[in-house]
Enzyme design. Sequence first.
Site, PDB file in Angstrom:
ATOM      1  N   GLY B  14      22.718  59.339  64.043  1.00  0.00           N
ATOM      2  CA  GLY B  14      22.376  58.001  63.562  1.00  0.00           C
ATOM      3  C   GLY B  14      22.631  57.882  62.077  1.00  0.00           C
ATOM      4  N   GLY B  16      21.803  55.009  60.135  1.00  0.00           N
ATOM      5  CA  GLY B  16      21.055  53.935  59.488  1.00  0.00           C
ATOM      6  C   GLY B  16      20.364  54.495  58.256  1.00  0.00           C
ATOM      7  N   ALA B  18      17.434  55.908  57.722  1.00  0.00           N
ATOM      8  CA  ALA B  18      16.773  57.213  57.828  1.00  0.00           C
ATOM      9  C   ALA B  18      17.806  58.333  57.818  1.00  0.00           C
ATOM     10  CB  ALA B  18      15.924  57.278  59.100  1.00  0.00           C
ATOM     11  N   GLY B  19      18.821  58.185  58.648  1.00  0.00           N
ATOM     12  CA  GLY B  19      19.845  59.217  58.747  1.00  0.00           C
ATOM     13  C   GLY B  19      20.595  59.393  57.435  1.00  0.00           C
ATOM     14  N   PHE B 119       4.234  39.234  51.478  1.00  0.00           N
ATOM     15  CA  PHE B 119       4.578  39.425  52.890  1.00  0.00           C
ATOM     16  C   PHE B 119       3.274  39.461  53.676  1.00  0.00           C
ATOM     17  CE2 PHE B 119       8.495  41.171  55.110  1.00  0.00           C
ATOM     18  CZ  PHE B 119       9.386  40.378  54.437  1.00  0.00           C
ATOM     19  N   GLN B 240       6.653  45.265  68.893  1.00  0.00           N
ATOM     20  CA  GLN B 240       6.397  44.077  68.073  1.00  0.00           C
ATOM     21  C   GLN B 240       7.325  42.916  68.427  1.00  0.00           C
ATOM     22  OE1 GLN B 240       7.242  43.967  63.520  1.00  0.00           O
ATOM     23  NE2 GLN B 240       5.031  43.933  63.756  1.00  0.00           N
ATOM     24  N   HIS B 242       8.509  39.622  66.795  1.00  0.00           N
ATOM     25  CA  HIS B 242       8.516  38.981  65.480  1.00  0.00           C
ATOM     26  C   HIS B 242       8.238  37.495  65.683  1.00  0.00           C
ATOM     27  CE1 HIS B 242       9.705  37.591  61.539  1.00  0.00           C
ATOM     28  NE2 HIS B 242       9.832  38.846  61.135  1.00  0.00           N
ATOM     29  N   LEU B 252      16.873  36.815  63.684  1.00  0.00           N
ATOM     30  CA  LEU B 252      15.667  36.969  62.880  1.00  0.00           C
ATOM     31  C   LEU B 252      15.644  35.978  61.709  1.00  0.00           C
ATOM     32  CD1 LEU B 252      13.171  38.695  62.019  1.00  0.00           C
ATOM     33  CD2 LEU B 252      14.755  40.142  60.773  1.00  0.00           C
ATOM     34  N   GLU B 255      10.174  37.229  57.543  1.00  0.00           N
ATOM     35  CA  GLU B 255       8.814  36.886  57.137  1.00  0.00           C
ATOM     36  C   GLU B 255       8.797  36.443  55.664  1.00  0.00           C
ATOM     37  OE1 GLU B 255       5.788  39.444  58.865  1.00  0.00           O
ATOM     38  OE2 GLU B 255       5.090  39.855  56.838  1.00  0.00           O
ATOM     39  N   ARG B 286       1.745  40.276  62.007  1.00  0.00           N
ATOM     40  CA  ARG B 286       2.757  39.683  62.883  1.00  0.00           C
ATOM     41  C   ARG B 286       2.244  39.486  64.304  1.00  0.00           C
ATOM     42  NH1 ARG B 286       8.355  42.743  61.042  1.00  0.00           N
ATOM     43  NH2 ARG B 286       8.536  41.560  59.104  1.00  0.00           N
ATOM     44  N   HIS B 353      11.362  42.693  68.602  1.00  0.00           N
ATOM     45  CA  HIS B 353      11.869  43.036  67.277  1.00  0.00           C
ATOM     46  C   HIS B 353      11.792  44.519  66.928  1.00  0.00           C
ATOM     47  CE1 HIS B 353      12.844  42.428  63.082  1.00  0.00           C
ATOM     48  NE2 HIS B 353      11.655  42.841  62.661  1.00  0.00           N
ATOM     49  N   GLU B 387      12.887  54.171  63.142  1.00  0.00           N
ATOM     50  CA  GLU B 387      12.271  53.431  64.247  1.00  0.00           C
ATOM     51  C   GLU B 387      12.150  54.270  65.518  1.00  0.00           C
ATOM     52  OE1 GLU B 387      13.761  49.470  64.873  1.00  0.00           O
ATOM     53  OE2 GLU B 387      12.667  49.245  66.755  1.00  0.00           O
ATOM     54  N   ARG B 398       3.137  46.957  63.163  1.00  0.00           N
ATOM     55  CA  ARG B 398       3.744  47.255  61.875  1.00  0.00           C
ATOM     56  C   ARG B 398       3.665  46.055  60.945  1.00  0.00           C
ATOM     57  NH1 ARG B 398       8.535  46.150  59.587  1.00  0.00           N
ATOM     58  NH2 ARG B 398       9.713  45.580  61.455  1.00  0.00           N
TER      59      ARG B 398
END
Lengths: 235, 588
Positions: B14, B16, B18-19, B119, B240, B242, B252, B255, B286, B353, B387, B398
């Site tokens: 992955g 994204g 994190a990766g 937020f 979740q 959204h 999306l 928020e 949320r 979401h 995630e 979250r």
Amino acid sequence: MASKMVEVSVYRFHPERDNKPRMQTYQVDVQPGTMLREALLEIKAQDESFAFRHSCGEGVCGSDGMNVNGRNCLACITPVAELKQPIQVRPLPGRPVIRDLIVDMSQFYEQYRGVRPYLIRKDPLPEQEILQSPADRDALDGLYECILCGCCSTACPSFWWNPEKFHGPAALLQAWRFLADSRDQATDERLDGLEGPYKLFRCHTIMNCVEVCPKGLNPTKAIGRIKELMVEKSV
Amino acid sequence: MSIPRRRFDALILGAGGAGLNAALRLASAELRVAVVSKVFPTRSHTVAAQGGVNAALANVLPDDWHWHMFDTVKGSDYLGDQDAIEYMCREAIPTVYELDHAGVPFSRLDNGKIYQRAFGGQSQSFGGDQAARTCAAADRTGHAILHTLYQQNIRARSHFFDEYFAVDLIKDDDGYVIGALVLDIESGEPLVIESKTTLVATGGFGQVFRTTTNAFINTGDGLAMALRIGVPLQDMEFYQFHPTGVAGKGMLITEGARGEGGYLVNGDGERFMERYAPKALDLAGRDVVARAIVTEIREGRGCGAARDHVLLKLDHLGREVVHHRLPGITDICQVFLGIDPAREPIPVFPTAHYAMGGIPTDRHARVVAPARHGPEEVVPGLYAAGECACVSVHGANRLGGNSLLDILVFGRAAAKDILDYVAENPNHRPLHDRYLEPARARLARWERRGDGESVHAVKAELRKLMEDHCGVFRDEDTMASGVERLDALRGRVIENVRLRDQSRTFNTARIEALELDNLVDVGMATLVSALYRQESRGAHSRVDFTERDDMHWMRHSLYSREDDRMDYKPVRTKPLTVESFPPKARVY
């Protein structure tokens, strides 16, 4: 809602089966507001051998750049209703085709990496953020939003002729994005790296890139700013 | 036929946030790192994150990491692990500064500092006035962060396997994870990547629901891979919705739109959040806002001819605020709805979401599973972040702005621990061919020819099933019949579904078939976990068990694929250095 049938003609090429590419026509049921990506997904539902890249469906991931009725665009934000029928869908021009609408983008990414598209900071780093005025930050608007879809570079004749030597509009937009960043401290090296007849100067301001950019960005203007800065530095 | 092999110190599945954050730390420490991604890295779904990343920088209003911690624990409906939450909220501050140093084009305040917006679920002084904690690059924060991390990985010369699909993790006889079998999508050929350590950072699985903010690629690949090597998934019932997806379409709307001052109205033109969250209003958690919207519509106060959505109003904010602070959602509204949100309200509906649950890890991102010595024994060599992981910092719900934070903090935590692990375990463990059998069998199953159902049709059915049986409001009967239907569907996928296109080169149909396996497994984990939890907590709302039940249910769920079994383990209520936040009624 009223649905209607449209005719979509897509470029087909499968290296394990085909000697040469062909166009194949499908009838697709569309609703008002249907985007081209959804129509292509409908084709894929009819014929799972049809291949194209796509992901986010909202114009931010940059996967589904393709040539539609002669113009490069992102399928996911192109409404079918705005396209003249029969809709002709082909891969991005000038790149080797792997299969159907999927092209080999490695040269495009190579050119992107070639402009050193990352912030270079020489001073010791502060404990907090590097301060930047809102005006200096605004200078990055219209630059950082690039999604690397490749629509611009594959619409550029200079990139078609010299994809190994000319960086192309997408990469040069990023070259300017870092030159324009008040936090970056490698201006001289960046400009030196763009010297020579090809990397930057093959741009002949044909402006196809500006015409097709799905995010409304202006690589030609960025290239002009780089040239201005070069002149400024050489005086 | 033997499969070619490559060897690395660290394998990251992955690309994204994190990766890439993990890869950056590891490559900078001169480890041999392989990043495998089924799409070119900047196409990963982090790119679509809009509103921002939370950190108590106090650039706009007073703030403190401890207040951030309180809000996160409360937001989690007291299911989050407080050691991990303390770690994340403390780390948030240096993490955001580091992003700035790496080049992220954050929006700025007049004094040159990073812009922060309000937020949902944020407060000063442990539940006091609204805080402004979300650091933003306009409403394209995910794009800005993902591209910057990829760019820095170019500098660090990380090794990328772009457009490679991870089929399965490889586990040896002693329980060590020693790499993965992957598929080169372009050639269609398998490849074994041997690695001393493997980080799963494959993101979420929103594609299991029909209407979702998630991209086509979000199919829960890493979670299903973990299940298949016997690792259970944690807290999967907490999914979740959204509050503000574009009605009927799913894109999306951040928020941040409400953070900038937008608010929701029902069919009577009433600002209904006043009745559900008198203090926080539209910036409640949320889960609270999503339930309020669905309740308004169920009680006949929706908007439009079918009364099937509510409206998000931004037109009172002025063109400058809307177009300058929210340019991305301005684009989305123009392209998909043909409206300018600075002039007309946006039709919205709660949309699938984000997964709070996932692969169980500790705060070092090490995967932990029940074993001989307790419920949280480390699976050696295996890490998870982002995630797909469940640390758990989000618990049952979250907070907005904590997702980008989670991927960055725990991607980096994984890298730190991997460095130690590789120093202590410098050699590759032997990888025998027989370890590859499960992965090869999975590939072979999709090579069966003959007539059968199509992947496309079954996937569509699965997504509709999950939407119908596991939505915002849940009850025993609906979920039990959902499990039954899904069990039958799972059987059909194994027995009856066939791939018609058996070609090798860039066969996206094969990839979608392998993804369908993954979606079915994570769908079942979600539905079974939800059926068993007999209370309402955070995003899990049951009409037959309407209250939170701390006595019986303040514990984490663990779903195992074997027999669809459920186990439970306690919540870690003890933080690292501060006092625990005991459970209280959650009001906004």
